[in-house]
Structures are given as structure tokens and as C-alpha cells.
Write an enzyme that holds these catalytic residues in place. Structure first.
Site, PDB file in Angstrom:
ATOM      1  N   TYR A   1      -5.297  -5.542  -6.758  1.00  0.00           N
ATOM      2  CA  TYR A   1      -5.037  -5.368  -5.328  1.00  0.00           C
ATOM      3  C   TYR A   1      -4.501  -6.663  -4.705  1.00  0.00           C
ATOM      4  O   TYR A   1      -3.509  -6.662  -3.979  1.00  0.00           O
ATOM      5  CB  TYR A   1      -6.329  -4.900  -4.617  1.00  0.00           C
ATOM      6  CG  TYR A   1      -6.220  -4.927  -3.119  1.00  0.00           C
ATOM      7  CD1 TYR A   1      -5.455  -3.966  -2.447  1.00  0.00           C
ATOM      8  CD2 TYR A   1      -6.834  -5.931  -2.373  1.00  0.00           C
ATOM      9  CE1 TYR A   1      -5.326  -4.017  -1.062  1.00  0.00           C
ATOM     10  CE2 TYR A   1      -6.701  -5.976  -0.993  1.00  0.00           C
ATOM     11  CZ  TYR A   1      -5.948  -5.022  -0.346  1.00  0.00           C
ATOM     12  OH  TYR A   1      -5.800  -5.074   1.014  1.00  0.00           O
TER      13      TYR A   1
ATOM     14  N   LYS B   1       0.821  -1.218   0.000  1.00  0.00           N
ATOM     15  CA  LYS B   1       0.000   0.000   0.000  1.00  0.00           C
ATOM     16  C   LYS B   1       0.856   1.270   0.000  1.00  0.00           C
ATOM     17  O   LYS B   1       0.410   2.324  -0.450  1.00  0.00           O
ATOM     18  CB  LYS B   1      -0.945  -0.002   1.214  1.00  0.00           C
ATOM     19  CG  LYS B   1      -1.978  -1.129   1.157  1.00  0.00           C
ATOM     20  CD  LYS B   1      -2.728  -1.313   2.472  1.00  0.00           C
ATOM     21  CE  LYS B   1      -3.721  -2.473   2.364  1.00  0.00           C
ATOM     22  NZ  LYS B   1      -4.308  -2.864   3.661  1.00  0.00           N
TER      23      LYS B   1
ATOM     24  N   TYR C   1      -2.783   0.435  11.316  1.00  0.00           N
ATOM     25  CA  TYR C   1      -4.244   0.357  11.546  1.00  0.00           C
ATOM     26  C   TYR C   1      -4.603   0.817  12.962  1.00  0.00           C
ATOM     27  O   TYR C   1      -4.116   1.863  13.386  1.00  0.00           O
ATOM     28  CB  TYR C   1      -4.776  -1.070  11.276  1.00  0.00           C
ATOM     29  CG  TYR C   1      -3.996  -1.796  10.220  1.00  0.00           C
ATOM     30  CD1 TYR C   1      -4.036  -1.352   8.901  1.00  0.00           C
ATOM     31  CD2 TYR C   1      -3.177  -2.884  10.518  1.00  0.00           C
ATOM     32  CE1 TYR C   1      -3.294  -1.991   7.919  1.00  0.00           C
ATOM     33  CE2 TYR C   1      -2.436  -3.525   9.541  1.00  0.00           C
ATOM     34  CZ  TYR C   1      -2.501  -3.079   8.254  1.00  0.00           C
ATOM     35  OH  TYR C   1      -1.762  -3.698   7.302  1.00  0.00           O
TER      36      TYR C   1
ATOM     37  N   VAL D   1       0.206  -8.350   6.778  1.00  0.00           N
ATOM     38  CA  VAL D   1      -0.132  -9.595   7.478  1.00  0.00           C
ATOM     39  C   VAL D   1       0.775 -10.771   7.099  1.00  0.00           C
ATOM     40  O   VAL D   1       0.705 -11.828   7.708  1.00  0.00           O
ATOM     41  CB  VAL D   1      -1.613 -10.032   7.313  1.00  0.00           C
ATOM     42  CG1 VAL D   1      -2.547  -9.152   8.096  1.00  0.00           C
ATOM     43  CG2 VAL D   1      -2.007 -10.142   5.860  1.00  0.00           C
TER      44      VAL D   1
HETATM   45  N1  GLN Z   1      -4.198  -8.823   1.417  1.00  0.00           N
HETATM   46  C1  GLN Z   1      -4.559  -8.519   2.779  1.00  0.00           C
HETATM   47  C2  GLN Z   1      -6.024  -8.189   2.847  1.00  0.00           C
HETATM   48  O1  GLN Z   1      -6.491  -7.535   1.971  1.00  0.00           O
HETATM   49  C3  GLN Z   1      -3.713  -7.377   3.266  1.00  0.00           C
HETATM   50  C4  GLN Z   1      -4.001  -7.043   4.705  1.00  0.00           C
HETATM   51  C5  GLN Z   1      -2.810  -6.639   5.509  1.00  0.00           C
HETATM   52  O2  GLN Z   1      -1.650  -6.943   5.199  1.00  0.00           O
HETATM   53  N2  GLN Z   1      -3.078  -6.037   6.638  1.00  0.00           N
HETATM   54  O3  GLN Z   1      -6.709  -8.575   3.738  1.00  0.00           O
END
Ligand code: GLN
Length: 306
Positions: free
Chosen positions: A190, A67, A242, A260
Site C-alpha cells: 500500500y 487507489k 473523502y 495528498v
Molecule cells: N499514503 C497516504 C496515506 O495513506 C495517502 C493518503 C491520501 O493521498 N489521501 O495516508
């Protein structure tokens, strides 16, 4: 002068008791297969020197770290106009939350939660159409000075098959007319950007331009303006983790972005970029050991922005 090799060894030793405390992401089945007991960390300086610990060649899924790259590309192209479609406030909610989006009329809080990143990717799709993913990947290759970077097809398909929340998010945003391209195209790009595989060395290099006013210090290439670099760093500090962004800022004191997959990148302005990888996550979806390792780094060196 900090003795980085010694420091990294100390950090590696001190994080050991935490190895049973977190959980590998399993809502994307392909991610649940990784060995939970991994730890690697790279410190990348402006003169090309780097220091590391653990298996720095082990590539992992960058997930939400992607992102940062898509936001950089979108900000470069649209400038302030982008903020009409995605805000720059912390959300205080989980990365995949739907609730705020409805009462805020489909305008995501920031580009580092899923909703915001999906809008950002849509904005790039309006420019690059079918080649949007290639454009993103090429940009990542450029900022990390490495042509060999690829995405993982299994992780991509695994998320495609299980991405119910992201499908809900994109449909909700589309209902507010804040997605301008076909949802299937945007969501595929995405998921693909999330499944890009990189190691801590590549990711640390890729963040150097953010530590150096928008210029890659290894190639002297201007990636973005100084002012835009400031904005991206500010958003990483306030929104990069977050609903744990406050906690990360409090403990680490650096702009950072997690994914994640277990990676975290952090920027030490005018000095270096750092990447740490350890796939066990805390309850907010950030690398538990990665956060601790960065906290130890800034505590031991005094190298934070505060
Ligand atoms: N691909 C994961 C999702 O869209 C990315 C989320 C993350 O890394 N926090 O849920």
C-alpha cells in the site's frame, strides 16, 4: 471548439492569488520537501492530442490516486464479490479516519479512503502474493502507455516510518478478519503504490479508459467492462475526495480522485481525462489550487456531467 491553450493560460492566471492559501502535506516528512508553488495541468483527448500548462514533466507522488488503479484491478478480478469486503458509500469522514471502521465491523465505507484501499490491496495480495506491487505498477504503466514509471524509495520509507494511523487501520481491519494476508506485506504494498511517481501527462493518459467505457482509446485495449467503468466513475464522483466529495462534485461536476501529493485526476465521459498538480492542500487533504483549476475548467467550458 474550445481553445484549450488559451483556456489553460486563463486558468493559470486566475489561480495565482490562491498560492498562499493551502499547505503541503507534512505528515509524511518526505512529502513536505516539495516546492509549494507548483502548478501543472494536462488535458488528454481520445485522439492522442493533449494540451497543457506548467511543467507537465514534473513527476509527483500519486498517493491516493493509486487507489483508482488498485480498485480497478480488484473489481476486474472479483466483480461484485468485492463489495462484501468494502462498501460503496461515501464516508463523510477524513481519508484516514478510524471511527466508522469499528462500528461497521471492519468493512470500510469505500475503496477510496485509506481503510478501503488497504482492503483492496489485501484482496490483490491474495492473488499475486509477493509480486502484488509489480502487478499494480505494470497495470499503471499499461494504462498510461508509459514503461518508465517508478516509485520513490524515500517517500515509501518515510511513510513506512510514520504510518501510525495506517498501521492502526490495518490492525483494526485484521481484528475483524477482513485482512487475509500478513499485515506487513499488505501495508508495504500500500505505501509503495502511494509513492509511485507520475506527471500530469502520464496520469491524464492513464484515466482515459474510464472516460471511454473501459477501453483505452489510444490502444483500443479493453481494460474493464463498460459497467465496471460506470461503477468506478460513480465512486470517484461520490467518494473520490473523502469528506470533501460533495464539495468537489458541487464545484467541479466531474468524477475525480485526489492524492495528498497534490494531484487530482478528473474524467469527462466520452471526451477526455484531465490531471492537475499543485501540492498545497485544503483542510481535507485535496489540492486547493487543483480543485479551483478544475472548477474553472468546467465553468468556462460547460464540460461537466451535469
Ligand atoms: N499514503 C497516504 C496515506 O495513506 C495517502 C493518503 C491520501 O493521498 N489521501 O495516508
Amino acid at each position: 471548439m474550445v481553445n484549450y491553450p488559451l483556456l489553460l493560460k486563463e486558468i493559470e492566471k486566475e489561480i495565482q492569488p490562491l498560492f498562499s492559501k493551502g499547505k503541503v502535506a507534512n505528515y509524511i516528512p518526505a512529502l513536505s520537501k516539495v516546492d509549494p508553488k507548483q502548478f501543472s495541468m494536462t488535458i488528454q483527448l481520445f485522439d492522442g492530442t493533449s494540451y497543457g500548462v506548467g511543467n507537465q514533466n514534473k513527476a509527483f507522488s500519486i498517493q491516493s490516486i493509486s487507489k483508482v488503479f488498485t480498485f480497478t484491478l480488484a473489481l476486474k478480478h472479483y466483480g461484485k464479490e468485492l463489495y462484501q469486503r468494502v462498501n460503496h458509500e461515501p464516508s463523510g469522514n477524513p481519508f484516514n479516519s478510524l471511527v466508522q471502521l469499528e462500528y461497521e465491523n471492519g468493512i470500510p465505507r469505500n475503496p477510496f479512503i485509506n481503510a478501503g484501499a488497504i482492503v483492496t490491496t489485501d484482496s490483490l495480495t491474495s492473488i499475486h502474493k509477493d509480486s502484488t506491487f509489480e502487478h499494480i505498477l505494470n497495470f499503471i504503466k499499461k494504462t498510461s502507455n508509459d514503461e518508465s514509471i517508478v516509485y520513490d524509495n524515500e517517500i515509501f520509507h518515510s511513510e513506512m516510518a510514520n504510518g501510525y494511523r495506517n498501521m492502526a487501520l490495518i490492525n483494526m481491519i485484521k481484528s475483524f478478519n477482513n485482512i487475509h494476508n500478513p499485515i506487513d506485506d499488505v501495508i508495504k504494498t500500500y505505501f509503495k503504490q502511494c509513492s509511485i511517481m507520475m506527471n500530469t501527462q502520464q496520469l491524464a493518459q492513464s484515466m482515459l479508459f474510464l472516460a471511454n467505457h473501459g477501453i483505452n482509446p489510444l490502444t483500443n485495449e479493453v481494460i474493464i467492462t463498460e459497467s465496471q467503468a460506470k461503477r468506478i466513475n460513480s465512486l470517484m464522483l461520490t467518494c473520490g475526495h473523502y469528506d470533501a466529495s460533495g464539495d468537489f462534485a458541487y464545484k467541479v461536476g466531474l468524477p475525480g480522485k485526489s492524492g495528498v501529493g497534490g494531484g487530482i485526476v478528473a474524467v469527462v465521459p466520452q471526451k477526455m481525462a484531465i490531471c492537475v498538480y499543485s501540492p498545497q492542500l485544503n483542510s481535507q487533504g485535496n489540492s486547493l489550487i487543483g480543485t479551483k483549476a478544475l472548477e474553472l475548467f468546467t465553468t468556462k467550458t460547460g464540460l461537466s456531467i451535469f
